[in-house]
Design an enzyme around this catalytic site. Sequence first.
Site, PDB file in Angstrom:
ATOM      1  N   ARG A   8       6.600  -2.738 -59.380  1.00  7.71           N
ATOM      2  CA  ARG A   8       7.106  -3.157 -58.073  1.00  7.71           C
ATOM      3  C   ARG A   8       6.232  -4.247 -57.474  1.00  7.71           C
ATOM      4  O   ARG A   8       5.009  -4.232 -57.600  1.00  7.71           O
ATOM      5  CB  ARG A   8       7.111  -1.965 -57.094  1.00  7.71           C
ATOM      6  N   ALA A   9       6.891  -5.210 -56.816  1.00 11.08           N
ATOM      7  CA  ALA A   9       6.209  -6.190 -55.979  1.00 11.08           C
ATOM      8  C   ALA A   9       6.974  -6.267 -54.670  1.00 11.08           C
ATOM      9  O   ALA A   9       8.155  -5.921 -54.600  1.00 11.08           O
ATOM     10  CB  ALA A   9       6.150  -7.552 -56.652  1.00 11.08           C
ATOM     11  N   SER A  10       6.299  -6.734 -53.620  1.00 15.56           N
ATOM     12  CA  SER A  10       6.894  -6.662 -52.290  1.00 15.56           C
ATOM     13  C   SER A  10       7.953  -7.716 -52.021  1.00 15.56           C
ATOM     14  O   SER A  10       8.904  -7.478 -51.284  1.00 15.56           O
ATOM     15  CB  SER A  10       5.798  -6.770 -51.224  1.00 15.56           C
ATOM     16  N   THR A  11       7.804  -8.904 -52.609  1.00 17.82           N
ATOM     17  CA  THR A  11       8.736  -9.994 -52.307  1.00 17.82           C
ATOM     18  C   THR A  11       9.224 -10.651 -53.579  1.00 17.82           C
ATOM     19  O   THR A  11       8.639 -10.489 -54.662  1.00 17.82           O
ATOM     20  CB  THR A  11       8.063 -11.071 -51.433  1.00 17.82           C
ATOM     21  N   GLN A  14       6.723 -12.740 -55.527  1.00 17.82           N
ATOM     22  CA  GLN A  14       5.689 -12.094 -56.325  1.00 17.82           C
ATOM     23  C   GLN A  14       6.265 -11.635 -57.655  1.00 17.82           C
ATOM     24  O   GLN A  14       7.451 -11.306 -57.753  1.00 17.82           O
ATOM     25  CB  GLN A  14       5.109 -10.897 -55.556  1.00 17.82           C
TER      26      GLN A  14
END
Length: 207
Positions: A8-11, A14
Amino acid sequence: MFVRAYLRASTQEQDATRTRAALEAFATERGLAVAAWYIENESGASLKRPELFRLLGECKAGDVLLIEQVDRLSRLNDADWEALKREIGARGVRIVALDLPTSWQRMASTDETTARILAAVNGMLLDMLAAIARKDYTDRRRRQAEGIAKAKTEGAYKGRRKDAERNVAIVSMLSKGMTWSEIQKATGCSRSTLSRLRGRAFSPRAT
């Protein structure tokens, strides 16, 4: 037992897959194979994570949820973290994180007493790391808000600039009937951006 890796990445800006090699190496060193990869760009502070819940929905009791760090799984508040833990526990899924050695040991343990002790210790450490991840998230949000407030006071804050050229291109692609997946691949935009631009350019209808 299946090992299911969650990245997972936030945006959208990324790279959620940046740690894939590390997870693959970890599994290989222990004679394991990753059965499936679940990748998404969503905030760890929200439970609205389709890929995480798809992973859990496909799990069987005893499967391993493999993550790089606990903060990839949770930056949740206390109530949401407890809800996620209940879901994971109800499905009999074991969390293994590269930054939590007790989770590795629990996975390898065959002695019942040792396994129970490690499960208790692991649960406590998971809670601690999840709390630290949440504090880091709230601290960063507070500093960001303070910086914006200061910049506004000094007349320097103009707000986030929209990528006008990209948005025009996206609207054009939508009008030509390109699929959302094709547009995301071409522009790197998020589905929320697509939904917002589509709503502005066209009358609402099912997508």
